[in-house]
Write an enzyme that holds these catalytic residues in place. Sequence first.
Site, PDB file in Angstrom:
ATOM      1  CB  THR A  71     -13.167 -52.268  43.791  1.00 25.55           C
ATOM      2  OG1 THR A  71     -13.196 -54.080  43.337  1.00 25.55           O
ATOM      3  CG2 THR A  71     -14.630 -52.695  43.054  1.00 25.55           C
ATOM      4  CD  GLN A 179      -4.284 -58.860  39.268  1.00 24.85           C
ATOM      5  OE1 GLN A 179      -3.186 -59.387  39.625  1.00 24.85           O
ATOM      6  NE2 GLN A 179      -5.007 -59.308  39.982  1.00 24.85           N
ATOM      7  CB  SER A 199      -5.312 -53.219  44.622  1.00 24.73           C
ATOM      8  OG  SER A 199      -6.467 -53.910  45.598  1.00 24.73           O
ATOM      9  N   GLY A 200      -3.732 -52.213  47.823  1.00 23.26           N
ATOM     10  CA  GLY A 200      -2.300 -52.932  48.223  1.00 23.26           C
ATOM     11  C   GLY A 200      -2.473 -54.798  48.704  1.00 23.26           C
ATOM     12  CG  HIS A 201      -5.490 -56.772  48.558  1.00 23.02           C
ATOM     13  ND1 HIS A 201      -5.929 -58.070  47.998  1.00 23.02           N
ATOM     14  CD2 HIS A 201      -6.622 -56.318  47.845  1.00 23.02           C
ATOM     15  CE1 HIS A 201      -6.504 -58.506  46.744  1.00 23.02           C
ATOM     16  NE2 HIS A 201      -7.774 -57.258  47.023  1.00 23.02           N
ATOM     17  CB  THR A 237     -11.545 -40.395  59.395  1.00 21.14           C
ATOM     18  OG1 THR A 237     -12.238 -39.480  60.044  1.00 21.14           O
ATOM     19  CG2 THR A 237     -10.221 -41.252  59.676  1.00 21.14           C
ATOM     20  CB  CYS A 321     -13.848 -61.252  41.679  1.00 25.62           C
ATOM     21  SG  CYS A 321     -12.809 -59.855  42.143  1.00 25.62           S
TER      22      CYS A 321
END
Length: 382
Positions: A71, A179, A199-201, A237, A321
Amino acid sequence: MDELYFDYAATAPVRPEVRVRVSEWLELYGNPSSLHRMGMRAERALRHAREQLMHSLGARDGRLVFTGGGTEANNLAIYGVARAYTQRGRHIVTTAIEHPAVREAMADLEREGFEVSYVHPDRRGDVSAEEVLRHVRDDTILVSIMHVNNETGAVLPVEQVADGLRAYPKAVLHVDGTQALGKIPVSISGARIHLYAASGHKLGALKGTGALYVHASLRLKPHVVGGGQEFGLRSGTENVLGALSFGEAAAHAIRDMESDADAEQKRERLARGLEQLGYVIMSPRHHSPYILCAALPGARGEILVHAFEEKGLYVSAGSACSSGKHGREPSHVLTAMGVKPELALAAIRFSWHPGTRTSEIESALEIVRERTTWLKQALGIR
């Protein structure tokens, strides 16, 4: 009870290759901006993760900016272009089937005075490159389209749109690849794609890490300011652990995808089995082999979700979502396709990954068959 997880489009379990390395990565606790040895170790690890993702995206130049998720990556792309290139124009082109991360950003920009043109899909959910390009004008500064739709699995023609935009050098192309990466081939190199979000997850990395590819020629207005990290585009960071998990997960996900020779056959088997039970399949011509949207006329999607869950099968009612909202409304994606509200409210989404076995597809179908028969009797569906 064995669990069958068919909600990979919402999130994926952490990959085993990531799990085994977490304790090792936890030792890289230095701040990548620090000049001492611990900071330099963390900085080298971050650079390695960045190189892994650039390779996974098929990108040879440009920058890879780590963010707090898909996002944020999409927001950085959209707001970054809109705020940096206002002098070129205030017109944007997108589609009517975008994820809320894009859709809500567009609505926000409209309130600021930008003009947004929304391209609609056909009745199967496909979006044509010609229709996207038809909306592009001389004052268009941004074209924002997803690569794979998160509800129907429709694959959008990003390469053709990129080629067509060569005639509009002022227009920047942003692609939401959340996706797509690890599910279909992605190659930014050679295509005129300026921005690509991931997106990583979704791939089995730790939650809370996204990435945005930024073409070398592009100048963005940062969305998060402060210490100037991530090329000055995303201050704060860096999440070294998340970045390392993302790079590792992406590399393994792509290898799994490339070895999944019967991906389309598995999807077809699931679709055929659902049709035999009376489900209506929302099937775009160009689609991901890992997402299938179906609806049972006369039932609500959330009822189906809970009925299947009782037997260990996990699916979703539309996008994660929005599916949890009280008083769920028909999906904006299915509505844009012309699907009637009562059928759109009956929709559920099956999503899986390249490692899903044919036997798991069959087991999922067996649960659907048993629970659907029971629900039809309970709800009086013929």
